[in-house]
Structure formats: C-alpha cells, structure tokens
Scaffold this motif. Structure first.
Motif, PDB file in Angstrom:
ATOM      1  N   SER A 103       0.816  -1.220   0.000  1.00 44.06           N
ATOM      2  CA  SER A 103       0.000   0.000   0.000  1.00 44.06           C
ATOM      3  C   SER A 103       0.850   1.271   0.000  1.00 44.06           C
ATOM      4  CB  SER A 103      -0.953   0.014   1.205  1.00 44.06           C
ATOM      5  OG  SER A 103      -0.256   0.330   2.407  1.00 44.06           O
ATOM      6  N   ILE A 104       2.093   1.180   0.477  1.00 38.36           N
ATOM      7  CA  ILE A 104       2.985   2.349   0.488  1.00 38.36           C
ATOM      8  C   ILE A 104       3.983   2.296  -0.664  1.00 38.36           C
ATOM      9  CG2 ILE A 104       2.755   2.732   2.977  1.00 38.36           C
ATOM     10  CD1 ILE A 104       5.636   1.472   3.218  1.00 38.36           C
ATOM     11  N   GLY A 105       3.813   1.327  -1.548  1.00 38.69           N
ATOM     12  CA  GLY A 105       4.718   1.210  -2.689  1.00 38.69           C
ATOM     13  C   GLY A 105       6.028   0.524  -2.362  1.00 38.69           C
ATOM     14  N   GLY A 106       6.073  -0.124  -1.215  1.00 37.17           N
ATOM     15  CA  GLY A 106       7.286  -0.832  -0.791  1.00 37.17           C
ATOM     16  C   GLY A 106       8.350   0.114  -0.267  1.00 37.17           C
ATOM     17  N   LEU A 107       9.468  -0.474   0.128  1.00 39.72           N
ATOM     18  CA  LEU A 107      10.626   0.287   0.601  1.00 39.72           C
ATOM     19  C   LEU A 107      11.755   0.121  -0.407  1.00 39.72           C
ATOM     20  CD1 LEU A 107      10.596  -0.739   4.375  1.00 39.72           C
ATOM     21  CD2 LEU A 107       9.542   1.258   3.312  1.00 39.72           C
ATOM     22  N   GLU A 108      12.683   1.054  -0.407  1.00 42.01           N
ATOM     23  CA  GLU A 108      13.832   0.979  -1.310  1.00 42.01           C
ATOM     24  C   GLU A 108      14.952   0.196  -0.639  1.00 42.01           C
ATOM     25  OE1 GLU A 108      13.622   2.118  -4.419  1.00 42.01           O
ATOM     26  OE2 GLU A 108      11.582   2.742  -3.907  1.00 42.01           O
TER      27      GLU A 108
ATOM     28  N   GLY B  38      18.478  -0.203   0.262  1.00 44.28           N
ATOM     29  CA  GLY B  38      19.631   0.681   0.373  1.00 44.28           C
ATOM     30  C   GLY B  38      20.931   0.056  -0.073  1.00 44.28           C
ATOM     31  N   TYR B  39      21.018  -1.257  -0.097  1.00 45.01           N
ATOM     32  CA  TYR B  39      22.217  -1.952  -0.559  1.00 45.01           C
ATOM     33  C   TYR B  39      22.180  -2.197  -2.063  1.00 45.01           C
ATOM     34  CZ  TYR B  39      23.797  -3.050   4.188  1.00 45.01           C
ATOM     35  OH  TYR B  39      24.235  -2.974   5.480  1.00 45.01           O
ATOM     36  N   PHE B  40      21.032  -2.595  -2.555  1.00 47.62           N
ATOM     37  CA  PHE B  40      20.893  -2.969  -3.964  1.00 47.62           C
ATOM     38  C   PHE B  40      19.853  -2.053  -4.609  1.00 47.62           C
ATOM     39  CE2 PHE B  40      22.019  -6.804  -1.574  1.00 47.62           C
ATOM     40  CZ  PHE B  40      23.243  -7.104  -2.174  1.00 47.62           C
ATOM     41  N   THR B  41      20.286  -0.861  -4.983  1.00 52.98           N
ATOM     42  CA  THR B  41      19.361   0.143  -5.491  1.00 52.98           C
ATOM     43  C   THR B  41      18.801  -0.206  -6.868  1.00 52.98           C
ATOM     44  OG1 THR B  41      21.243   1.414  -6.326  1.00 52.98           O
ATOM     45  CG2 THR B  41      20.385   2.009  -4.136  1.00 52.98           C
ATOM     46  N   ASP B  42      19.401  -1.197  -7.541  1.00 55.52           N
ATOM     47  CA  ASP B  42      18.904  -1.600  -8.855  1.00 55.52           C
ATOM     48  C   ASP B  42      17.763  -2.610  -8.755  1.00 55.52           C
ATOM     49  OD1 ASP B  42      20.696  -3.480  -7.793  1.00 55.52           O
ATOM     50  OD2 ASP B  42      21.225  -4.251  -9.778  1.00 55.52           O
ATOM     51  N   ARG B  43      17.435  -3.045  -7.549  1.00 59.45           N
ATOM     52  CA  ARG B  43      16.340  -3.991  -7.360  1.00 59.45           C
ATOM     53  C   ARG B  43      15.038  -3.252  -7.127  1.00 59.45           C
ATOM     54  NH1 ARG B  43      19.210  -8.562  -3.507  1.00 59.45           N
ATOM     55  NH2 ARG B  43      20.909  -8.993  -4.950  1.00 59.45           N
ATOM     56  N   GLY B  44      13.946  -3.956  -7.352  1.00 58.13           N
ATOM     57  CA  GLY B  44      12.626  -3.365  -7.158  1.00 58.13           C
ATOM     58  C   GLY B  44      12.332  -3.104  -5.691  1.00 58.13           C
ATOM     59  N   PRO B  45      11.187  -2.515  -5.417  1.00 61.18           N
ATOM     60  CA  PRO B  45      10.819  -2.184  -4.038  1.00 61.18           C
ATOM     61  C   PRO B  45      10.677  -3.427  -3.160  1.00 61.18           C
ATOM     62  CG  PRO B  45       9.088  -1.518  -5.584  1.00 61.18           C
ATOM     63  CD  PRO B  45      10.179  -2.124  -6.382  1.00 61.18           C
TER      64      PRO B  45
END
Length: 136
Positions: A20-25, A27-34
């Motif tokens: 519902s919040i669009g997931g979290l980012e 921080g280690y693997f910024t190329d991965r999805g939420p």
C-alpha cells in the motif's frame, strides 16, 4: 500504549501494508525493485505492528524509504537505514526501545530474557526463561 496484541500482525497484513505504500527501497541494492516481501524483515510477527507505525511515521517525516536491514539483535529490534534526520533517528530509537517491552511472538507486554539467545518474550512464550538481569 496498550499491549493487547495491537503489535501483532500476520505476514499477509504486513505485506499488504508494504504494498500500500509502494514498498521500501533497498539501500544496498538500489537496482532492485521495491521491498514488498515480509521475508526482508527478520523479526517475529509480534513486532510487525511496531514496524508498521515506525515506517508510517518516518514517511510522514519525509523519509526516502531507503532501508538497509531490519532484524532482531540481542533481544531488540534493529532498523538500519541511510541518512536520516535527527527526528527520524529519534523515532527509530523509540521503536527499538518499544521492542524491549514487547513480546516478539505475540505483541503483548514482554521482557528481555536470557537463557542462551536473548529474546523479548511474554510469560506465555518464555518457555521458562528467566528475565535478563544486567550484571553491571
């Protein structure tokens, strides 16, 4: 704060919240999805309500949702993220403090217990483990 299982969430409820919040980012693997999977969070379900409130509060404070790791360590919650404000850091500390009085299993009032691996548990889930007494 009331301790009537208001901290306990099912895996499905927590996953729904993350989605519902669009997931979290990541921080280690910024190329991965939420991050929308419950499995990223290495804690028992009794602390998921604490995490939900923490995440919502951090977002309200302007957090970019970048998360490094969330786990249990020495019987308490650890929430690692990149570059947060003092207000955000204080809110994280409050959530971590709350984990030391919240049963990891069911979310009711608990206490830090020894007997090998440290854990914060209520009497019902303590399996006879004594409350931890700091030797210092």
């Amino acid at each position: 704060m009331s301790f009537q299982n208001n901290n306990y969430m099912t895996n499905e409820e927590f996953t729904e919240f993350l989605e519902s919040i669009g997931g979290l980012e990541n921080g280690y693997f910024t190329d991965r999805g939420p991050i929308t999977a419950r499995g990223f969070f290495q804690v028992d379900n009794g602390w998921l309500g604490i995490l939900k409130r923490l995440i919502a509060d951090l977002i309200e404070l302007g957090w970019d949702k970048q998360t490094l790791q969330v786990k249990e360590k020495f019987g308490g919650l650890r929430f690692y993220t990149n570059g947060v404000s003092d207000d955000m850091h204080n809110r994280i500390r409050l959530a971590e403090d709350a984990s030391y009085i919240t049963c990891e299993k069911c979310g009711t009032l608990g206490e830090l217990r020894g007997g090998g691996w440290m854990a914060t548990l209520c009497d019902e889930h303590s399996e006879g483990r004594e409350a931890y007494k700091n030797p210092f």
